[in-house]
Design a protein around this motif. Structure first.
Motif, mmCIF file in Angstrom:
data_model
loop_
_atom_site.group_PDB
_atom_site.id
_atom_site.type_symbol
_atom_site.label_atom_id
_atom_site.label_comp_id
_atom_site.label_asym_id
_atom_site.label_seq_id
_atom_site.Cartn_x
_atom_site.Cartn_y
_atom_site.Cartn_z
ATOM 1 N N UNK A 1 11.964 -0.939 -3.781
ATOM 2 C CA UNK A 1 11.996 -0.307 -5.101
ATOM 3 C C UNK A 1 11.577 1.151 -4.958
ATOM 4 N N UNK A 2 12.521 2.061 -5.217
ATOM 5 C CA UNK A 2 12.242 3.490 -5.076
ATOM 6 C C UNK A 2 11.513 4.027 -6.302
ATOM 7 N N UNK B 1 0.824 -1.211 0.000
ATOM 8 C CA UNK B 1 0.000 0.000 0.000
ATOM 9 C C UNK B 1 0.851 1.251 0.000
ATOM 10 N N UNK B 2 2.125 1.084 0.404
ATOM 11 C CA UNK B 2 3.072 2.207 0.438
ATOM 12 C C UNK B 2 4.432 1.816 -0.146
ATOM 13 N N UNK B 3 4.934 0.668 0.258
ATOM 14 C CA UNK B 3 6.278 0.239 -0.141
ATOM 15 C C UNK B 3 6.190 -0.851 -1.215
ATOM 16 N N UNK B 4 6.936 -0.650 -2.299
ATOM 17 C CA UNK B 4 7.066 -1.650 -3.356
ATOM 18 C C UNK B 4 8.396 -2.371 -3.152
ATOM 19 N N UNK B 5 8.359 -3.701 -3.166
ATOM 20 C CA UNK B 5 9.569 -4.469 -2.914
ATOM 21 C C UNK B 5 9.645 -5.702 -3.809
ATOM 22 N N UNK C 1 10.702 -4.848 -14.522
ATOM 23 C CA UNK C 1 10.427 -3.457 -14.170
ATOM 24 C C UNK C 1 9.309 -3.448 -13.138
ATOM 25 N N UNK C 2 9.659 -3.468 -11.844
ATOM 26 C CA UNK C 2 8.645 -3.615 -10.796
ATOM 27 C C UNK C 2 7.557 -2.539 -10.824
ATOM 28 N N UNK D 1 3.629 -7.734 3.512
ATOM 29 C CA UNK D 1 4.745 -7.108 4.219
ATOM 30 C C UNK D 1 6.072 -7.573 3.630
ATOM 31 N N UNK D 2 7.008 -6.644 3.464
ATOM 32 C CA UNK D 2 8.309 -6.958 2.890
ATOM 33 C C UNK D 2 9.094 -7.893 3.795
#
Length: 266
Positions: free
Chosen positions: A265-266, A100-104, A116-117, A257-258
């Motif tokens: 991934x920024x 929901x916030x962090x892509x990993x 390409x995430x 959760x990561x």
């Protein structure tokens, strides 16, 4: 005296009944209004398409969706929280998640992830969730010229996004549907991810193989088509969706959760 009291009570009772009879239609009207409020905010054409697939109100009750796709490297399973849009894509060589916030991304067994995430996040869900993903906020609808393919004419709806909506708000889509049934038949889409401006080229997917899952008509498989001059030509490949699950129960948030060792991934 007793007679006077009786008459007074009778008058009060009649007045109360009148007030109650006046209120009941009002409550009924409010209930009808509440039921139709969701669908009434959409134009008639897209509402017809939604209804042909089970209704946008039914879709909005669902909280979790999962499906699998066979890839050369093995089965790719996507699990989605339909409310928060958290996502988990699990494959034999990597797992990609979004809480929901962090892509990993978590690579498995030393397999380097070269995809390409950001581009792939939500991509197959978007193609699978047709036509209901076009019920999201920030979507604009316009009538567009119909598609004629193999002698049949399909009315069209042009879908665009308000600035800042999603990763690629310059993307455009066209839904082409059966004029009689309202069922979606084609999707045309542009790809603008990573580009500074919109693309004039529309890619085409044919939606002509459906299945009913929990009251909603969703794709069983889709066909990607080659295209020329922004028109489909011949079928290129088919993607099949299996092990489909759709539920009003939300998935466990912990699955998104990561894990330790994964890359942000920024």
């Amino acid at each position: 005296m007793k007679k006077t009291i009786y008459v007074l009570l009778l008058a009060i009772s009649i007045t109360a009944c009148k007030n109650e009879s006046k209120q009941e239609p009002s409550k009924a009207a409010e209930a009808v209004e509440a039921e139709t409020m969701t669908t009434s905010i959409y134009p008639e054409a897209i509402t017809k398409v939604f209804n042909a697939h089970g209704g946008i109100d039914t879709w909005n009750k669902m909280q979790s969706l999962s499906f699998s796709i066979a890839k050369p490297t093995g089965i790719e399973k996507t699990t989605k929280n339909l409310i928060t849009r958290a996502e988990l894509i699990d494959t034999p060589t990597y797992t990609q998640g979004f809480d929901g916030e962090i892509l990993w991304v978590n690579e498995k067994d030393g397999n380097a992830y070269r995809g390409k995430p950001k581009f792939y996040k939500g991509l197959m869900f978007y193609f699978y969730g047709m036509p209901f993903v076009f019920g999201d906020d920030g979507v604009d609808y316009k009538e567009t010229e119909p598609l004629v393919f193999e002698g049949k004419t399909y009315p069209g709806i042009l879908i665009s996004y308000e600035a800042g909506v999603g990763e690629s708000s310059d993307d455009q889509y066209k839904i082409f549907y059966d004029a009689e049934t309202g069922q979606m038949e084609w999707l045309a889409y542009t790809v603008t991810f990573g580009k500074s401006e919109g693309s004039p080229d529309f890619h085409f997917i044919r939606y002509n193989n459906w299945q009913t899952v929990n009251g909603l008509v969703l794709p069983k498989s889709v066909d990607w088509y080659n295209y020329e001059n922004n028109l489909p030509t011949e079928k290129r490949n088919t993607v099949e969706f299996t092990d489909v699950m759709l539920s009003e129960k939300a998935p466990d948030q912990a699955m998104f959760t990561m894990p330790e060792g994964a890359k942000v991934i920024d």
